[in-house]
Design a protein around this motif. Structure first.
Motif, short mmCIF file in Angstrom:
data_model
loop_
_atom_site.label_atom_id
_atom_site.label_comp_id
_atom_site.label_asym_id
_atom_site.label_seq_id
_atom_site.Cartn_x
_atom_site.Cartn_y
_atom_site.Cartn_z
N LEU A 292 0.83 -1.21 0.00
CA LEU A 292 0.00 0.00 0.00
C LEU A 292 0.86 1.26 0.00
N LEU A 293 1.92 1.28 0.81
CA LEU A 293 2.79 2.45 0.86
C LEU A 293 3.54 2.64 -0.46
N LEU A 294 3.97 1.55 -1.09
CA LEU A 294 4.62 1.66 -2.39
C LEU A 294 3.65 2.17 -3.45
N ALA A 295 2.38 1.75 -3.37
CA ALA A 295 1.37 2.24 -4.32
C ALA A 295 1.14 3.75 -4.13
N VAL A 296 1.08 4.18 -2.89
CA VAL A 296 0.91 5.62 -2.61
C VAL A 296 2.12 6.39 -3.12
N THR A 297 3.32 5.87 -2.89
CA THR A 297 4.54 6.52 -3.36
C THR A 297 4.53 6.65 -4.88
N ALA A 298 4.21 5.57 -5.58
CA ALA A 298 4.16 5.60 -7.05
C ALA A 298 3.10 6.57 -7.54
N SER A 299 1.96 6.61 -6.87
CA SER A 299 0.89 7.54 -7.27
C SER A 299 1.32 8.99 -7.08
N LEU A 300 2.01 9.27 -6.00
CA LEU A 300 2.48 10.64 -5.77
C LEU A 300 3.50 11.06 -6.82
N VAL A 301 4.40 10.16 -7.17
CA VAL A 301 5.39 10.47 -8.21
C VAL A 301 4.70 10.68 -9.56
N ALA A 302 3.73 9.84 -9.89
CA ALA A 302 3.00 10.00 -11.15
C ALA A 302 2.22 11.31 -11.17
N LEU A 303 1.56 11.65 -10.08
CA LEU A 303 0.82 12.90 -10.00
C LEU A 303 1.75 14.10 -10.16
N GLY A 304 2.88 14.07 -9.49
CA GLY A 304 3.84 15.16 -9.61
C GLY A 304 4.39 15.29 -11.02
N THR A 305 4.64 14.16 -11.68
CA THR A 305 5.15 14.18 -13.05
C THR A 305 4.12 14.76 -14.00
N VAL A 306 2.87 14.36 -13.86
CA VAL A 306 1.80 14.90 -14.72
C VAL A 306 1.66 16.41 -14.49
N ALA A 307 1.71 16.83 -13.22
CA ALA A 307 1.59 18.25 -12.91
C ALA A 307 2.75 19.03 -13.52
N LEU A 308 3.95 18.49 -13.48
CA LEU A 308 5.10 19.18 -14.08
C LEU A 308 5.00 19.24 -15.59
N ARG A 309 4.49 18.19 -16.20
CA ARG A 309 4.35 18.18 -17.68
C ARG A 309 3.41 19.27 -18.15
N THR A 310 2.41 19.58 -17.35
CA THR A 310 1.47 20.63 -17.76
C THR A 310 2.09 22.01 -17.64
N LEU A 311 3.20 22.14 -16.95
CA LEU A 311 3.86 23.43 -16.81
C LEU A 311 4.79 23.77 -17.98
N ARG A 312 5.03 22.79 -18.86
CA ARG A 312 5.90 23.07 -20.01
C ARG A 312 5.27 24.13 -20.87
N PRO A 313 6.06 25.07 -21.39
CA PRO A 313 5.49 26.09 -22.28
C PRO A 313 5.06 25.48 -23.61
N LEU A 314 4.01 26.03 -24.18
CA LEU A 314 3.52 25.56 -25.47
C LEU A 314 4.43 26.09 -26.57
N PRO A 315 4.54 25.37 -27.71
CA PRO A 315 5.29 25.91 -28.84
C PRO A 315 4.66 27.23 -29.29
N ILE A 316 5.43 28.11 -29.89
CA ILE A 316 4.95 29.44 -30.27
C ILE A 316 3.73 29.35 -31.18
N ARG A 317 3.75 28.46 -32.16
CA ARG A 317 2.61 28.35 -33.09
C ARG A 317 1.35 27.86 -32.36
N ALA A 318 1.51 26.95 -31.40
CA ALA A 318 0.35 26.45 -30.66
C ALA A 318 -0.24 27.57 -29.80
N ARG A 319 0.61 28.47 -29.30
CA ARG A 319 0.11 29.59 -28.50
C ARG A 319 -0.72 30.54 -29.36
#
Length: 154
Positions: free
Chosen positions: A118-145
Motif C-alpha cells: 500500500l505504501l509503495l502504491a501511494v509513493t508511485a501515485s504521488l510520483v505519477a501525479l507530480g510528473t503529470v503536474a510538471l508536464r502541464t507546466l511546459r510552455p507551449l510551442p509558439i505556433r500552438a500559442r
C-alpha cells in the motif's frame, strides 16, 4: 474581463500553472516520506525491535475512538538502549507485542507485506501525479500559442 464570479481559465492562465506547481511540489515532497515507511515495512531500513504495550487506553478523536498505548521499544541489537514510546495501536491491549522498525522519521512501522504494498502504491501515485503536474507546466510551442498548428519538418 467578465463580471465577478464568471471568470474563465483563459482569463486567469497563471492560476492553473500555480496550482500545478503546488501539486507537483507537494507530491514530490510527500513521496520520499511514504517511500521511507514502505522500505521499513519491507524490513530494508530502520532499527528492528519489539514494541510491547505497557498500558493502553481509548481516546476520543475527531475521527472516532483510537487506542493509545504507552509502550517499550527494545531493539534487536541489545547494544542500543530500550526506549519508552507512545503509539496509536488499533485494538491494542496491555502486554501485546509486535515486531516493528524505527524509521528516520521517528515512526515505529510494523513489518508487514500489505503495508509495504500500500505504501509503495501511494509513493508511485504521488510520483505519477507530480510528473503529470510538471508536464502541464511546459510552455507551449509558439505556433500552438497563436492558435496555429505546428509545422512539420521534412
Amino acid at each position: 474581463m467578465a463580471g465577478l464570479g464568471s471568470s474563465t481559465a483563459a482569463e486567469w492562465p497563471w492560476l492553473g500553472r500555480v496550482l500545478c506547481a503546488v501539486c507537483a511540489l507537494v507530491s514530490f515532497l510527500a513521496a520520499p516520506l511514504t517511500g521511507v515507511l514502505a522500505t521499513a515495512a519491507l524490513g530494508w531500513t530502520g532499527t528492528p525491535g519489539l514494541l510491547t504495550a505497557v498500558s493502553c487506553r481509548e481516546q476520543a478523536t475527531g475521527r472516532g475512538v483510537t487506542t493509545r498505548c504507552y509502550s517499550t521499544f527494545v531493539p534487536d541489537d541489545r547494544r542500543v538502549p530500550a526506549e519508552a514510546v507512545s503509539v496509536d495501536w488499533p485494538r491494542g491491549s496491555e502486554g501485546a507485542a509486535k515486531h516493528v522498525r524505527t524509521t528516520v522519521l521517528g515512526v515505529h512501522q510494523k513489518e508487514d507485506a500489505l503495508d509495504a504494498v500500500l505504501l509503495l502504491a501511494v509513493t508511485a501515485s504521488l510520483v505519477a501525479l507530480g510528473t503529470v503536474a510538471l508536464r502541464t507546466l511546459r510552455p507551449l510551442p509558439i505556433r500552438a500559442r497563436a492558435g496555429q498548428a505546428p509545422r512539420r519538418h521534412r
